[in-house]
Design a protein around this motif. Structure first.
Motif, short mmCIF file in Angstrom:
data_model
loop_
_atom_site.label_atom_id
_atom_site.label_comp_id
_atom_site.label_asym_id
_atom_site.label_seq_id
_atom_site.Cartn_x
_atom_site.Cartn_y
_atom_site.Cartn_z
N PHE A 35 0.78 -1.41 -0.18
CA PHE A 35 0.05 0.03 -0.11
C PHE A 35 0.93 1.03 -0.03
CE2 PHE A 35 -2.28 3.22 2.66
CZ PHE A 35 -3.28 3.56 1.50
N THR A 36 1.75 1.34 0.89
CA THR A 36 2.79 2.41 1.01
C THR A 36 3.52 2.62 -0.33
OG1 THR A 36 3.20 1.97 3.45
CG2 THR A 36 4.69 3.46 2.12
N TRP A 37 3.88 1.47 -0.99
CA TRP A 37 4.83 1.60 -2.11
C TRP A 37 3.87 2.15 -3.25
CZ3 TRP A 37 9.26 1.92 -4.20
CH2 TRP A 37 9.41 1.54 -5.63
N ARG A 38 2.56 1.70 -3.55
CA ARG A 38 1.53 2.32 -4.40
C ARG A 38 1.39 3.64 -4.37
NH1 ARG A 38 -2.30 -2.92 -5.32
NH2 ARG A 38 -0.81 -4.34 -6.48
N ARG A 39 1.03 4.04 -3.07
CA ARG A 39 0.81 5.44 -2.70
C ARG A 39 2.04 6.40 -3.12
NH1 ARG A 39 -3.61 7.99 0.18
NH2 ARG A 39 -1.98 9.08 1.24
N TRP A 40 3.26 5.94 -2.80
CA TRP A 40 4.44 6.52 -3.20
C TRP A 40 4.51 6.70 -4.66
CZ3 TRP A 40 9.19 5.51 -5.99
CH2 TRP A 40 10.06 6.57 -5.80
N GLN A 41 4.33 5.74 -5.64
CA GLN A 41 4.25 5.57 -6.92
C GLN A 41 3.42 6.53 -7.53
OE1 GLN A 41 4.29 1.49 -8.11
NE2 GLN A 41 6.32 1.69 -8.85
N THR A 42 2.25 6.59 -6.90
CA THR A 42 1.18 7.54 -7.57
C THR A 42 1.50 9.09 -7.28
OG1 THR A 42 -0.43 6.12 -6.76
CG2 THR A 42 -1.17 8.15 -7.18
#
Length: 198
Positions: free
Chosen positions: A187-194
């Protein structure tokens, strides 16, 4: 329950069963004026006795013993120094600690074996203002009684069942924790990529 705490309770329970609150009061009180005693261990081992009464007795004993230590240091400090019962190096060290840290030194000393037996006499010897001593004594006693009076009860009643559950279900627990961590990382990784598109 941790083995060290269980060992203390096993060793001291017969003494508490025989002498009860009187032993608890004496052991805690005498520590306040320089006599080593197992007051802290007895407090931790008093789980079979009435908890409110144990905490009241422990608080009264600590307040009385510490106050007596303060009075001895204030009134008879010079005599103790002349007799060599308090070394000049120890006096200088206590003066320095009290002068630099004040009430905080008094509170922290209640948890340091060896120091707690002399700090209250040292406060009197250093002529700590009475108001400052009373506040520090009340704080030190309250925190100490709460930690060593309530702590073992919480360990026995709250933490011990949790540890027992963990030991019985070790692998499922780790699997669930691992899944939760993996989900959080994803979840944290996807938020950072967004927020940081390439």
């Amino acid at each position: 329950m941790p083995e060290a705490l269980q060992h203390i309770i096993t060793e001291l329970t017969p003494w508490l069963q025989q002498y009860g609150y009187v032993l608890l009061f004496i052991a805690i009180a005498v520590e306040g004026f320089g006599i080593p005693a197992p007051g802290q261990s007895l407090l931790a081992a008093a789980g079979q006795m009435s908890l409110p009464l144990v905490m009241i007795v422990a608080a009264c004993a600590a307040l009385c013993g510490n106050s007596l230590g303060y009075f001895i240091g204030w009134r008879f400090g010079d005599v103790l120094l002349k007799k060599g019962w308090i070394k000049p190096q120890l006096e200088d060290k206590i003066h320095g600690v009290i002068g630099q840290y004040g009430i905080a030194a008094l509170v922290l000393s209640r948890f340091v074996e060896g120091l707690k037996q002399f700090m209250f006499i040292g406060c009197g010897l250093a002529k700590m203002p009475l108001k400052q001593f009373v506040i520090g004594n009340a704080l030190a006693t309250s925190i100490w009684v709460a930690l060593f009076g309530l702590g073992p009860v919480l360990i026995r009643d709250e933490i011990a069942p949790m540890l027992a559950f963990y030991h019985q279900h070790k692998y499922p627990t780790w699997a669930i924790v691992s899944l939760i961590l993996a989900a959080l990382i994803t979840f944290t990784w996807r938020r950072w990529q967004t927020k940081n598109p390439q």
